[in-house]
Design a protein around this motif. Structure first.
Motif, mmCIF file in Angstrom:
data_model
loop_
_atom_site.group_PDB
_atom_site.id
_atom_site.type_symbol
_atom_site.label_atom_id
_atom_site.label_comp_id
_atom_site.label_asym_id
_atom_site.label_seq_id
_atom_site.Cartn_x
_atom_site.Cartn_y
_atom_site.Cartn_z
ATOM 1 N N ALA A 239 0.861 -1.194 0.000
ATOM 2 C CA ALA A 239 0.000 0.000 0.000
ATOM 3 C C ALA A 239 0.887 1.230 0.000
ATOM 4 O O ALA A 239 2.082 1.165 0.275
ATOM 5 C CB ALA A 239 -0.907 0.010 1.228
ATOM 6 N N GLY A 240 0.281 2.364 -0.358
ATOM 7 C CA GLY A 240 1.009 3.623 -0.279
ATOM 8 C C GLY A 240 1.546 4.104 -1.615
ATOM 9 O O GLY A 240 1.632 3.339 -2.587
ATOM 10 N N PRO A 241 1.929 5.367 -1.669
ATOM 11 C CA PRO A 241 2.370 5.983 -2.923
ATOM 12 C C PRO A 241 3.744 5.515 -3.404
ATOM 13 O O PRO A 241 4.095 5.756 -4.557
ATOM 14 C CB PRO A 241 2.406 7.477 -2.571
ATOM 15 N N MET A 242 4.536 4.856 -2.548
ATOM 16 C CA MET A 242 5.870 4.414 -2.940
ATOM 17 C C MET A 242 5.982 2.895 -3.036
ATOM 18 O O MET A 242 7.068 2.334 -2.974
ATOM 19 C CB MET A 242 6.911 4.945 -1.940
ATOM 20 N N GLU A 243 4.856 2.232 -3.216
ATOM 21 C CA GLU A 243 4.852 0.764 -3.255
ATOM 22 C C GLU A 243 5.800 0.217 -4.321
ATOM 23 O O GLU A 243 6.654 -0.633 -4.037
ATOM 24 C CB GLU A 243 3.429 0.257 -3.516
ATOM 25 N N SER A 244 5.691 0.701 -5.545
ATOM 26 C CA SER A 244 6.527 0.185 -6.628
ATOM 27 C C SER A 244 7.998 0.561 -6.418
ATOM 28 O O SER A 244 8.904 -0.209 -6.757
ATOM 29 C CB SER A 244 6.043 0.715 -7.978
ATOM 30 N N THR A 245 8.232 1.739 -5.845
ATOM 31 C CA THR A 245 9.612 2.171 -5.577
ATOM 32 C C THR A 245 10.275 1.269 -4.549
ATOM 33 O O THR A 245 11.421 0.826 -4.724
ATOM 34 C CB THR A 245 9.639 3.624 -5.069
ATOM 35 N N PHE A 246 9.561 0.961 -3.488
ATOM 36 C CA PHE A 246 10.110 0.074 -2.462
ATOM 37 C C PHE A 246 10.364 -1.324 -3.017
ATOM 38 O O PHE A 246 11.343 -1.971 -2.656
ATOM 39 C CB PHE A 246 9.176 0.013 -1.253
ATOM 40 N N HIS A 247 9.498 -1.790 -3.889
ATOM 41 C CA HIS A 247 9.706 -3.104 -4.511
ATOM 42 C C HIS A 247 11.000 -3.113 -5.323
ATOM 43 O O HIS A 247 11.727 -4.119 -5.333
ATOM 44 C CB HIS A 247 8.517 -3.458 -5.407
ATOM 45 N N SER A 248 11.288 -2.005 -5.983
ATOM 46 C CA SER A 248 12.508 -1.944 -6.794
ATOM 47 C C SER A 248 13.763 -1.856 -5.932
ATOM 48 O O SER A 248 14.859 -2.250 -6.357
ATOM 49 C CB SER A 248 12.451 -0.751 -7.751
ATOM 50 N N TRP A 249 13.620 -1.347 -4.713
ATOM 51 C CA TRP A 249 14.760 -1.251 -3.805
ATOM 52 C C TRP A 249 15.026 -2.549 -3.056
ATOM 53 O O TRP A 249 16.129 -2.765 -2.572
ATOM 54 C CB TRP A 249 14.526 -0.154 -2.761
ATOM 55 N N ALA A 250 14.014 -3.378 -2.941
ATOM 56 C CA ALA A 250 14.109 -4.581 -2.104
ATOM 57 C C ALA A 250 15.299 -5.452 -2.491
ATOM 58 O O ALA A 250 15.429 -5.863 -3.641
ATOM 59 C CB ALA A 250 12.816 -5.386 -2.207
ATOM 60 N N GLY A 251 16.169 -5.721 -1.525
ATOM 61 C CA GLY A 251 17.294 -6.611 -1.742
ATOM 62 C C GLY A 251 18.509 -5.966 -2.393
ATOM 63 O O GLY A 251 19.549 -6.638 -2.539
ATOM 64 N N ASP A 252 18.425 -4.705 -2.794
ATOM 65 C CA ASP A 252 19.585 -4.041 -3.390
ATOM 66 C C ASP A 252 20.698 -3.915 -2.353
ATOM 67 O O ASP A 252 20.440 -3.638 -1.178
ATOM 68 C CB ASP A 252 19.208 -2.654 -3.908
ATOM 69 N N THR A 253 21.926 -4.078 -2.807
ATOM 70 C CA THR A 253 23.063 -4.022 -1.890
ATOM 71 C C THR A 253 23.154 -2.689 -1.171
ATOM 72 O O THR A 253 23.394 -2.628 0.045
ATOM 73 C CB THR A 253 24.371 -4.280 -2.658
ATOM 74 N N TRP A 254 22.955 -1.596 -1.903
ATOM 75 C CA TRP A 254 23.047 -0.279 -1.281
ATOM 76 C C TRP A 254 21.982 -0.097 -0.212
ATOM 77 O O TRP A 254 22.227 0.526 0.843
ATOM 78 C CB TRP A 254 22.952 0.826 -2.331
ATOM 79 N N ALA A 255 20.784 -0.644 -0.466
ATOM 80 C CA ALA A 255 19.700 -0.516 0.501
ATOM 81 C C ALA A 255 20.011 -1.321 1.758
ATOM 82 O O ALA A 255 19.757 -0.863 2.889
ATOM 83 C CB ALA A 255 18.388 -0.982 -0.115
ATOM 84 N N ASP A 256 20.555 -2.531 1.579
ATOM 85 C CA ASP A 256 20.922 -3.362 2.725
ATOM 86 C C ASP A 256 21.968 -2.675 3.595
ATOM 87 O O ASP A 256 21.832 -2.594 4.819
ATOM 88 C CB ASP A 256 21.460 -4.715 2.254
ATOM 89 N N TRP A 257 23.034 -2.176 2.957
ATOM 90 C CA TRP A 257 24.105 -1.545 3.698
ATOM 91 C C TRP A 257 23.649 -0.261 4.383
ATOM 92 O O TRP A 257 24.012 0.002 5.531
ATOM 93 C CB TRP A 257 25.294 -1.249 2.775
ATOM 94 N N LEU A 258 22.858 0.544 3.700
ATOM 95 C CA LEU A 258 22.390 1.796 4.284
ATOM 96 C C LEU A 258 21.469 1.535 5.473
ATOM 97 O O LEU A 258 21.581 2.183 6.523
ATOM 98 C CB LEU A 258 21.663 2.624 3.224
ATOM 99 N N PHE A 259 20.592 0.558 5.324
ATOM 100 C CA PHE A 259 19.654 0.218 6.387
ATOM 101 C C PHE A 259 20.387 -0.325 7.611
ATOM 102 O O PHE A 259 20.149 0.101 8.747
ATOM 103 C CB PHE A 259 18.644 -0.797 5.870
ATOM 104 N N MET A 260 21.312 -1.236 7.386
ATOM 105 C CA MET A 260 22.036 -1.846 8.502
ATOM 106 C C MET A 260 22.976 -0.845 9.175
ATOM 107 O O MET A 260 23.134 -0.848 10.397
ATOM 108 C CB MET A 260 22.804 -3.068 8.009
ATOM 109 N N ALA A 261 23.609 0.009 8.377
ATOM 110 C CA ALA A 261 24.470 1.041 8.953
ATOM 111 C C ALA A 261 23.652 1.996 9.823
ATOM 112 O O ALA A 261 24.115 2.444 10.883
ATOM 113 C CB ALA A 261 25.180 1.813 7.851
ATOM 114 N N GLY A 262 22.439 2.287 9.382
ATOM 115 C CA GLY A 262 21.562 3.145 10.165
ATOM 116 C C GLY A 262 21.183 2.514 11.487
ATOM 117 O O GLY A 262 21.241 3.164 12.538
ATOM 118 N N LEU A 263 20.804 1.235 11.466
ATOM 119 C CA LEU A 263 20.449 0.540 12.705
ATOM 120 C C LEU A 263 21.616 0.505 13.677
ATOM 121 O O LEU A 263 21.468 0.795 14.871
ATOM 122 C CB LEU A 263 19.994 -0.891 12.404
#
Length: 209
Positions: free
Chosen positions: A93-117
């Protein structure tokens, strides 16, 4: 010849000023009460900081090593699993649904998310860089709020979203907590915030405080 008598004060006997003593006692009590209140407030914010920091740090550790809680054993980041694929690919749901699907599993997204945590968790536990942690954490929580999109009554497939509130959810609560901790300088109690603030680079760049 006239004799002039010069007035003089007799040492006399003076009763103790009970009014002055009562005023001093009241003032001391007020100062003590104010100090106790300040200490209690500081300890409360410090406790909230440590608990919130553990939430972020545990999320990092569980997603990295797969302790079998939110991340199944053997599917941690070190095992080749993706910390973002499951969540982002499940956005429905939401206005960024397709955008989030395209980001899912990308290396940059994984590293950025984990570095943030990890960064936010360590900053909160140590009581350092709380302003930077508040900005990064608020951005992360905002993206996760959009990903879950509480305003939606129905998901993209038409099923009920079962949203409990059209606006406020735990992501917004975490964001407000992070901002409050930074404003309250919560790292000064039960943390190394005061030592951190004395570093030259921190004194010269207030946003690192």
């Amino acid at each position: 010849m006239a004799v002039h008598e010069h007035p003089h004060r007799s040492p006399g006997f003076h009763l103790p000023s009970f009014r002055r003593n009562r005023a001093a006692s009241t003032s001391e009590s007020a100062v003590s009460a104010s100090t106790d209140t300040h200490t209690l407030r500081a300890c409360s914010f410090a406790s909230l900081r440590l608990l919130t920091g553990f939430v972020f740090l545990w999320a990092f550790l569980d997603k990295t090593f797969g302790f079998g809680y939110a991340t199944p054993s053997g599917k941690g980041w070190i095992d080749g699993g993706s910390p973002t694929k499951g969540f982002l690919s499940g956005v429905a749901a939401g206005p960024m649904e397709s955008t989030f699907h395209s980001w899912a599993g990308d290396t940059w997204a994984d590293w950025l998310f984990m570095a943030g945590l990890l960064g936010i968790g360590l900053a909160l536990i140590g009581g350092i860089a709380l302003r930077l942690a508040a900005v990064a954490g608020t951005a992360m929580m905002a993206l996760m709020w959009v990903a879950e999109w509480p305003p939606a009554k129905h998901l993209s497939d038409g099923t009920a979203s079962i949203s409990t509130n059209p606006f406020v959810d735990y992501h917004l609560v975490y964001a407000v907590v992070l901002i409050a901790l930074a404003l309250a300088a919560a790292g000064d109690t039960l943390g190394v915030g005061k030592l951190w603030a004395k570093l030259p680079v921190v004194r010269d760049h207030g946003w690192l405080r």
